[in-house]
Design a protein around this motif. Structure first.
Motif, PDB file in Angstrom:
ATOM      1  N   VAL A  40       3.462   2.074 -14.056  1.00  0.00           N
ATOM      2  CA  VAL A  40       3.678   0.816 -14.566  1.00  0.00           C
ATOM      3  C   VAL A  40       5.073   0.698 -15.303  1.00  0.00           C
ATOM      4  N   TYR A  41       5.552   1.802 -16.117  1.00  0.00           N
ATOM      5  CA  TYR A  41       6.738   1.591 -17.019  1.00  0.00           C
ATOM      6  C   TYR A  41       7.862   2.456 -16.336  1.00  0.00           C
ATOM      7  N   ASP A  42       8.878   1.950 -16.880  1.00  0.00           N
ATOM      8  CA  ASP A  42      10.232   2.600 -16.516  1.00  0.00           C
ATOM      9  C   ASP A  42      10.309   3.842 -17.415  1.00  0.00           C
ATOM     10  N   PRO A  43      10.618   4.884 -16.826  1.00  0.00           N
ATOM     11  CA  PRO A  43      10.685   6.142 -17.647  1.00  0.00           C
ATOM     12  C   PRO A  43      11.694   6.063 -18.937  1.00  0.00           C
ATOM     13  N   ALA A  44      13.015   5.497 -18.271  1.00  0.00           N
ATOM     14  CA  ALA A  44      13.897   5.527 -19.529  1.00  0.00           C
ATOM     15  C   ALA A  44      13.466   4.601 -20.688  1.00  0.00           C
ATOM     16  N   GLU A  45      12.905   3.535 -20.130  1.00  0.00           N
ATOM     17  CA  GLU A  45      12.414   2.556 -21.225  1.00  0.00           C
ATOM     18  C   GLU A  45      11.091   3.098 -22.229  1.00  0.00           C
ATOM     19  N   ALA A  46      10.477   4.054 -21.645  1.00  0.00           N
ATOM     20  CA  ALA A  46       9.412   4.638 -22.258  1.00  0.00           C
ATOM     21  C   ALA A  46      10.142   5.716 -23.227  1.00  0.00           C
ATOM     22  N   GLY A  47      11.019   6.364 -22.721  1.00  0.00           N
ATOM     23  CA  GLY A  47      11.801   7.171 -23.524  1.00  0.00           C
ATOM     24  C   GLY A  47      12.418   6.771 -24.671  1.00  0.00           C
ATOM     25  N   GLU A  48      13.140   5.749 -24.387  1.00  0.00           N
ATOM     26  CA  GLU A  48      13.839   4.902 -25.624  1.00  0.00           C
ATOM     27  C   GLU A  48      12.891   4.368 -26.654  1.00  0.00           C
ATOM     28  N   ALA A  49      11.612   4.086 -26.338  1.00  0.00           N
ATOM     29  CA  ALA A  49      10.790   3.678 -27.013  1.00  0.00           C
ATOM     30  C   ALA A  49      10.107   4.731 -27.928  1.00  0.00           C
ATOM     31  N   PHE A  61       0.796  -1.102  -0.009  1.00  0.00           N
ATOM     32  CA  PHE A  61       0.183  -0.147  -0.099  1.00  0.00           C
ATOM     33  C   PHE A  61       0.982   1.279  -0.018  1.00  0.00           C
ATOM     34  N   LEU A  62       1.874   1.141  -0.548  1.00  0.00           N
ATOM     35  CA  LEU A  62       2.733   2.387  -0.903  1.00  0.00           C
ATOM     36  C   LEU A  62       2.928   2.609  -2.465  1.00  0.00           C
ATOM     37  N   HIS A  63       1.929   2.344  -3.267  1.00  0.00           N
ATOM     38  CA  HIS A  63       1.883   2.539  -4.691  1.00  0.00           C
ATOM     39  C   HIS A  63       1.293   3.964  -4.751  1.00  0.00           C
ATOM     40  N   ALA A  64       2.166   4.888  -5.311  1.00  0.00           N
ATOM     41  CA  ALA A  64       1.561   6.094  -5.735  1.00  0.00           C
ATOM     42  C   ALA A  64       0.722   5.991  -6.930  1.00  0.00           C
ATOM     43  N   GLY A  65      -0.495   6.838  -7.030  1.00  0.00           N
ATOM     44  CA  GLY A  65      -1.204   6.811  -8.097  1.00  0.00           C
ATOM     45  C   GLY A  65      -2.328   7.754  -8.024  1.00  0.00           C
ATOM     46  N   LEU A  75       8.697   7.950 -26.569  1.00  0.00           N
ATOM     47  CA  LEU A  75       7.322   8.309 -25.779  1.00  0.00           C
ATOM     48  C   LEU A  75       7.810   9.549 -25.030  1.00  0.00           C
ATOM     49  N   ARG A  76       7.026  10.536 -24.615  1.00  0.00           N
ATOM     50  CA  ARG A  76       7.320  11.659 -23.735  1.00  0.00           C
ATOM     51  C   ARG A  76       6.513  10.850 -22.458  1.00  0.00           C
ATOM     52  N   TYR A  77       7.272  10.659 -21.289  1.00  0.00           N
ATOM     53  CA  TYR A  77       6.749   9.966 -20.172  1.00  0.00           C
ATOM     54  C   TYR A  77       6.401  10.710 -19.249  1.00  0.00           C
ATOM     55  N   TYR A  78       5.176  10.587 -18.573  1.00  0.00           N
ATOM     56  CA  TYR A  78       4.975  11.384 -17.351  1.00  0.00           C
ATOM     57  C   TYR A  78       4.252  10.230 -16.330  1.00  0.00           C
ATOM     58  N   GLY A  79       4.997   9.950 -15.601  1.00  0.00           N
ATOM     59  CA  GLY A  79       4.482   9.118 -14.477  1.00  0.00           C
ATOM     60  C   GLY A  79       4.305   9.714 -13.309  1.00  0.00           C
ATOM     61  N   VAL A  80       4.007   9.225 -11.945  1.00  0.00           N
ATOM     62  CA  VAL A  80       3.617   9.960 -10.725  1.00  0.00           C
ATOM     63  C   VAL A  80       4.630   9.944  -9.779  1.00  0.00           C
ATOM     64  N   GLY A  81       5.365  10.887  -9.456  1.00  0.00           N
ATOM     65  CA  GLY A  81       6.519  11.099  -8.541  1.00  0.00           C
ATOM     66  C   GLY A  81       7.853  10.506  -9.275  1.00  0.00           C
ATOM     67  N   SER A 111      -7.885  16.323  -9.254  1.00  0.00           N
ATOM     68  CA  SER A 111      -6.615  17.113 -10.037  1.00  0.00           C
ATOM     69  C   SER A 111      -5.943  16.374 -10.803  1.00  0.00           C
ATOM     70  N   MET A 112      -6.373  14.968 -11.236  1.00  0.00           N
ATOM     71  CA  MET A 112      -5.373  13.951 -12.166  1.00  0.00           C
ATOM     72  C   MET A 112      -5.683  14.477 -13.636  1.00  0.00           C
ATOM     73  N   VAL A 113      -6.852  15.091 -13.827  1.00  0.00           N
ATOM     74  CA  VAL A 113      -7.047  15.831 -15.211  1.00  0.00           C
ATOM     75  C   VAL A 113      -5.967  16.643 -15.582  1.00  0.00           C
ATOM     76  N   GLU A 114      -5.523  17.574 -14.465  1.00  0.00           N
ATOM     77  CA  GLU A 114      -4.466  18.641 -14.623  1.00  0.00           C
ATOM     78  C   GLU A 114      -3.056  18.143 -15.199  1.00  0.00           C
ATOM     79  N   ARG A 115      -2.777  16.695 -14.878  1.00  0.00           N
ATOM     80  CA  ARG A 115      -1.602  15.846 -15.132  1.00  0.00           C
ATOM     81  C   ARG A 115      -1.589  15.691 -16.651  1.00  0.00           C
TER      82      ARG A 115
END
Ligand code: UGA
Length: 437
Positions: A414-423, A251-255, A425-431, A297-301
């Motif tokens: 769910v995804y690793d930012p670096a992996e998404a970048g390499e694919a 129960f420490l998964h940000a979301g 994609l512009r990646y926006y995760g949480v925290g 506020s998630m829509v703002e992201r």
């Protein structure tokens, strides 16, 4: 043991089926005839992994039956469980106990001396006392009333029921304790600890457990916001603190904030109990406020990831249920997100592996896709709202090809930012550090 289970919602149906699987003879009762007819034909009213097979196997062995006739079920039972809904009352968050008390009045007409009545629904402190009072008013004596809160999670309900961290029994007399020990005996072989407490303590324990988990989630969500401001990674912070046994990793998964039929309702009900008792619960009160703000506020992201405006954009949304492995849409974070996107003029194409039917009742102005790829085709952004397993293994390069906007907003990390970048994609995760601008 002969058991009557009143209410065949999530808790009632799963508990009833599992008790039957332990070898008890269980009759599940519900007022909803269509539901009972369906269950008698093997049609499940909810989507829960493993439930259909469990129900069918035990029904075939004659240990599990379904009826709308409460008196016949109660008459022959040694234990009567009450597992009807206790929704939040509109406006004030009080748990609405109408269904519980109606069931008690009805069962009072037929219950035999020596029977144990057990609340399995989440009910506020003192409900057992009120049930006893109603029984007395109806002329029933020599019946024990106990509390046995359920801690199962949707999506993992059967495993949780059969391998609980603990069983909590609130019983103020020996007979109730003995009957409940007998019912749960098969679990003691799995070494499940049983905690016998006073009835009021058991009732409060359930609310305290859910409230504490809600606090944990809101805590890590606020830490995630801080991570974005100071360029740190919340996944690593969560792991770093979670490895401390005193904190624990769960129960420490940000979301996007917690949803579902329990945390939102039970935190509010706890606050009502506290207010009535004249004791302020500032931590829980703040948790509720933090979570409401978060979901809204998630829509703002999503908007920020698209340069500030979503109007006229096509947004692909993956996952609508409040969490994976369920079709439950109650208080799902997807609701405020999708509604706000539509209100701001975005065109939403959503995909959920099982919640579509439920979601269609809520969202009337969006498109439903049949796969993640179909939703993503030509979209300006892909937003992961619920972390279904099948969204964990997307072919990111293919997604980058078909996504017009190349923006991935991953609200479940769910995804690793670096992996998404390499694919590509512009990646926006949480925290996950300072977001790209
Ligand atoms: C919750 C409790 O976990 C169960 O123990 C309890 O029996 C049940 O409520 C109930 O009172 O009946 P449930 O609502 O099925 O179970 O689902 P959870 O897995 O607890 O998730 C609740 C919400 O918290 C979901 O929206 C989930 O996405 C969110 N969550 C959970 C997070 O955002 N982060 C986490 O780390 C964990």
């Amino acid at each position: 043991m002969r058991i009557a289970m009143i209410g065949t919602g999530y808790v009632g149906l799963v508990s009833g089926a599992c008790f039957a699987d332990f070898g008890h003879r269980v009759t599940c009762v519900d007022k909803d005839k269509a539901k009972i007819d369906g269950l008698n034909e093997g049609v499940m009213p909810i989507w829960e992994p493993g439930l259909e097979a469990l129900v069918k196997a035990n029904a075939q062995r004659g240990r599990l039956t379904f009826t709308t006739d409460l008196p016949s079920a109660v008459e022959n039972a040694e234990a009567v469980f009450i597992a009807v809904g206790t929704p939040a009352r509109r406006g004030d968050g009080h748990a609405d106990l109408t269904f519980v008390f109606d069931a008690v009045r009805e069962l009072a007409k037929v219950i035999k001396p020596g029977t144990v009545v057990v609340t399995k629904s989440t009910v506020p402190v003192g409900t057992g006392d009120q049930i006893e009072k109603i029984l007395r008013e109806e002329g029933v004596t020599d019946v024990s009333v106990a509390s046995n809160p359920e801690f199962l999670r949707e999506g993992a309900a059967i495993a949780d029921f059969k391998h609980p961290d603990r069983i909590v029994v609130g019983a103020d007399d020996d007979r109730a304790q003995d009957v409940l020990r007998e019912i749960y005996r098969p679990l003691f072989l799995n070494r499940a600890p049983i905690l016998i407490t006073g009835r009021r303590t058991a009732e409060l324990t359930k609310y305290a457990a859910n409230a504490f988990l809600a606090v944990k989630i809101s805590f890590i969500n606020e830490i995630a916001d801080l991570c974005e401001a100071v360029d740190a990674d919340v996944q690593d912070v969560a792991r770093g603190i979670g490895l401390d046994n005193r904190i624990g990793p769960k129960f420490l998964h940000a979301g996007p904030g917690y949803g579902g039929s329990c945390f939102p309702k039970d935190t509010l009900a706890l606050l009502q109990t506290a207010e009535k008792a004249g004791v302020d619960q500032r931590i829980v009160r703040t948790t509720v406020a933090v979570n409401d703000d978060r979901k809204n506020s998630m829509v703002e992201r999503v908007a920020r990831a698209l340069g500030g405006d979503v109007s006229g954009k096509k947004i692909a949304v993956l996952g609508l249920a409040f969490k994976p492995n369920t079709d439950d849409m109650r208080d799902a974070p997807s609701i405020p997100i999708v509604n706000a996107l539509v209100e701001r003029g975005a065109k939403v194409s959503a995909f959920d592996p099982v919640a579509r039917e439920q979601a269609e009742k809520i969202f009337t102005r969006i498109e439903f896709a049949n796969s993640a790829e179909e939703a993503a085709a030509d979209a300006d952004a892909l937003v992961i709202v619920t972390e279904w397993d099948e969204f964990r293994a997307l072919d990111l390069e293919k997604i980058a090809e078909i996504l017009r906007g190349k923006v991935l907003v991953d609200l479940r990390n769910v995804y690793d930012p670096a992996e998404a970048g390499e694919a590509g994609l512009r990646y926006y995760g949480v925290g996950r550090g300072r977001p790209a601008s």
